[in-house]
Write a protein that holds these residues in place. Structure first.
Motif, short mmCIF file in Angstrom:
data_model
loop_
_atom_site.label_atom_id
_atom_site.label_comp_id
_atom_site.label_asym_id
_atom_site.label_seq_id
_atom_site.Cartn_x
_atom_site.Cartn_y
_atom_site.Cartn_z
N PRO A 144 1.43 35.68 48.30
CA PRO A 144 1.37 36.62 47.17
C PRO A 144 2.35 37.76 47.36
CG PRO A 144 -0.55 36.88 48.59
CD PRO A 144 0.17 35.66 49.08
N TYR A 145 2.80 38.34 46.25
CA TYR A 145 3.75 39.44 46.33
C TYR A 145 3.55 40.35 45.12
CZ TYR A 145 6.50 37.03 42.76
OH TYR A 145 6.91 36.44 41.59
N SER A 146 4.10 41.55 45.22
CA SER A 146 4.06 42.51 44.12
C SER A 146 5.44 43.14 43.98
CB SER A 146 3.00 43.59 44.36
OG SER A 146 3.23 44.26 45.59
N VAL A 147 5.81 43.42 42.75
CA VAL A 147 7.13 43.96 42.42
C VAL A 147 6.97 45.07 41.39
CG1 VAL A 147 9.39 43.44 41.43
CG2 VAL A 147 8.29 41.77 42.91
N ALA A 148 7.77 46.13 41.54
CA ALA A 148 7.78 47.24 40.59
C ALA A 148 9.16 47.34 39.95
CB ALA A 148 7.42 48.55 41.27
N ASP A 149 9.18 47.54 38.62
CA ASP A 149 10.41 47.69 37.86
C ASP A 149 10.32 48.96 37.03
OD1 ASP A 149 11.18 45.09 38.75
OD2 ASP A 149 10.01 44.21 37.11
N ALA A 150 11.48 49.46 36.56
CA ALA A 150 11.51 50.65 35.71
C ALA A 150 12.66 50.53 34.72
CB ALA A 150 11.63 51.92 36.53
N ARG A 151 12.49 51.15 33.55
CA ARG A 151 13.54 51.16 32.53
C ARG A 151 13.58 52.54 31.88
NH1 ARG A 151 16.03 47.38 28.65
NH2 ARG A 151 16.41 48.48 26.67
N LEU A 152 14.77 53.15 31.89
CA LEU A 152 15.01 54.43 31.24
C LEU A 152 15.95 54.19 30.06
CD1 LEU A 152 14.73 57.58 31.31
CD2 LEU A 152 16.82 57.58 32.70
N GLN A 153 15.56 54.67 28.88
CA GLN A 153 16.39 54.43 27.71
C GLN A 153 16.47 55.69 26.84
OE1 GLN A 153 14.35 51.09 25.96
NE2 GLN A 153 13.15 52.38 24.59
N TRP A 154 17.59 55.78 26.16
CA TRP A 154 17.86 56.89 25.24
C TRP A 154 18.20 56.32 23.88
CZ3 TRP A 154 22.53 57.79 22.66
CH2 TRP A 154 22.62 58.99 21.95
N ARG A 155 17.57 56.85 22.85
CA ARG A 155 17.79 56.36 21.49
C ARG A 155 18.20 57.51 20.59
NH1 ARG A 155 12.56 52.41 20.37
NH2 ARG A 155 13.15 50.73 21.84
N ASN A 156 19.14 57.22 19.71
CA ASN A 156 19.57 58.18 18.70
C ASN A 156 20.09 57.40 17.50
OD1 ASN A 156 20.39 60.33 17.18
ND2 ASN A 156 21.86 61.13 18.67
N GLY A 157 19.22 57.21 16.52
CA GLY A 157 19.62 56.46 15.34
C GLY A 157 19.94 55.01 15.67
N ARG A 158 21.19 54.62 15.43
CA ARG A 158 21.60 53.23 15.64
C ARG A 158 21.97 52.92 17.09
NH1 ARG A 158 26.14 51.77 13.49
NH2 ARG A 158 27.05 53.84 13.19
N TYR A 159 21.98 53.92 17.95
CA TYR A 159 22.50 53.74 19.30
C TYR A 159 21.37 53.78 20.33
CZ TYR A 159 26.81 54.90 16.87
OH TYR A 159 27.87 54.93 15.98
N GLU A 160 21.54 52.98 21.36
CA GLU A 160 20.59 52.97 22.47
C GLU A 160 21.34 52.74 23.78
OE1 GLU A 160 17.18 50.08 24.35
OE2 GLU A 160 17.19 50.34 22.16
N GLU A 174 18.13 49.96 33.84
CA GLU A 174 16.99 49.26 34.40
C GLU A 174 17.12 49.14 35.92
OE1 GLU A 174 16.35 45.45 32.72
OE2 GLU A 174 16.01 46.18 30.69
N GLY A 175 16.02 49.34 36.61
CA GLY A 175 15.94 49.09 38.04
C GLY A 175 14.88 48.05 38.31
N ASN A 176 15.25 46.94 38.93
CA ASN A 176 14.32 45.84 39.17
C ASN A 176 14.06 45.68 40.66
OD1 ASN A 176 14.18 44.36 36.34
ND2 ASN A 176 16.32 44.91 36.70
N ASN A 177 12.80 45.37 40.98
CA ASN A 177 12.38 45.26 42.38
C ASN A 177 12.74 46.54 43.12
OD1 ASN A 177 11.42 44.32 44.81
ND2 ASN A 177 12.87 42.61 44.99
N LEU A 178 12.15 47.64 42.69
CA LEU A 178 12.52 48.96 43.19
C LEU A 178 12.34 49.11 44.70
CD1 LEU A 178 10.94 51.17 40.38
CD2 LEU A 178 13.33 50.44 40.60
N THR A 179 11.39 48.39 45.27
CA THR A 179 11.13 48.52 46.71
C THR A 179 11.92 47.52 47.54
OG1 THR A 179 9.22 47.03 46.57
CG2 THR A 179 8.81 49.39 46.25
N GLY A 180 12.73 46.66 46.89
CA GLY A 180 13.53 45.68 47.63
C GLY A 180 12.69 44.61 48.29
N LYS A 181 11.59 44.23 47.67
CA LYS A 181 10.69 43.22 48.23
C LYS A 181 11.39 41.88 48.39
CE LYS A 181 6.64 41.33 49.25
NZ LYS A 181 5.84 41.71 50.43
N GLN A 182 11.23 41.24 49.56
CA GLN A 182 11.77 39.91 49.80
C GLN A 182 10.65 38.89 49.54
OE1 GLN A 182 15.08 39.33 50.60
NE2 GLN A 182 15.23 41.52 50.18
#
Length: 303
Positions: free
Chosen positions: A253-269, A273-281
């Motif tokens: 078994p394993y566990s993984v943490a991810d994060a996503r930061l986004q900015w929106r303004n009208g038509r633009y985004e 993204e950071g995936n597997n933040l802890t570097g789990k093997q």
């Protein structure tokens, strides 16, 4: 009986396959104030392997138990014909079987759904699947390594019992006085299989499944039109795999943490993204190691 020339080459196709599939569907829907039902049947006949006409019924029902609560139940049956790969791919350590039978499935599902206009949605259900003539690639690991190969077979009959739960809470709706916390999502799925264990047999898919899977996420509203989402995933897969040293290993078994930061303004985004933040093997499926920490950034525009 006749070869087909391959255009632009000096070679010919010497083997071919024709199969014709005929199917029809009959369905009826019933909608009342507190109850709804959709029932139907599918008839299928395929010219491959002398298959006779077969019927696969299904019914979906739901009943309202109040303004926010609904009870649902389903029964469905289905058919999966073997692919050309499973029938004829006999190269490179693989041995196919042209006489495979189609997979058949009977599935039962019973559950509750809750939806509250204050910002809470949740569902819980239990299900039972009965699969016969399961098609899988298997290997006999008791044989010497040089003699091992993957073989397509109608491996076994599998009965699966499972339960799942999902919930979404809109914190900005539930607590309108604050703006930082946007929402929380949680989900969990459990599966247990009844099957005949065959010693020294390694399976590609049938014996390897996620027994436990849990996911959770929290989302924040940040200043300057930014949003942050943090997600956590836990998985426990049953079964085994052969590593690069030809050793059979059980999945861990394993566990993984991810994060996503986004900015929106009208038509633009813009997003980061950071995936597997802890570097789990870890190994998710087979002997392929999954990436450690990795990141991706991008922009999207709606025209």
């Amino acid at each position: 009986t006749e070869s087909k020339h391959i255009k632009g080459t000096e070679r010919d196709y010497t083997k071919g396959l024709n199969r014709t599939n005929l199917s029809f569907i009959l369905e009826h829907n019933l909608n009342l104030k507190w109850f709804s039902m959709s029932a139907g049947v599918v008839g299928v006949r395929n010219s491959w392997n002398g298959m006779d006409l077969r019927f696969y019924p299904g019914v979906d029902m739901s009943a309202r138990l109040g303004d926010n609560l609904k009870l649902f139940a389903t029964y469905n049956t289905s058919l999966r014909l073997p692919s050309v790969t499973e029938l004829y791919y006999s190269v490179g350590g693989y041995k196919a079987d042209s006489h495979l039978k189609p997979e058949e499935l009977k599935a039962f599902d019973l559950g509750l759904k809750y939806a509250d206009p204050r910002g809470i949605q949740a569902s819980a259900s239990v299900y039972y699947n009965r699969c016969s003539n399961m098609i899988d690639w298997i290997m006999d690991i008791s044989q010497p390594e040089e003699d091992r190969h993957w073989e397509s077979v109608n491996f076994t009959e599998i009965n699966s019992f499972g339960a799942e739960f999902t919930a979404n809470i809109s914190l900005e709706t539930l607590f309108p006085g604050q703006r930082l916390f946007k929402s929380i999502d949680v989900a969990y799925n459990y599966i247990d299989q009844e099957k005949v264990d065959v010693p020294n047999i390694q399976s590609r898919t049938t014996l390897e499944y996620l027994k436990h899977k849990a996911v959770a996420g929290i989302h924040f509203n940040l200043p300057l039109n930014m949003e942050l989402g943090v997600n956590f995933r836990y998985q426990d897969r049953t079964g085994s795999f052969t590593d690069t040293d030809s050793q059979v290993r059980d999945y861990e078994p394993y566990s993984v943490a991810d994060a996503r930061l986004q900015w929106r303004n009208g038509r633009y985004e813009l997003f980061l993204e950071g995936n597997n933040l802890t570097g789990k093997q870890y190994f998710d499926y087979g002997c392929v190691p999954q990436p450690g920490f990795w990141t991706i950034a991008g922009i999207s525009v709606d025209f």
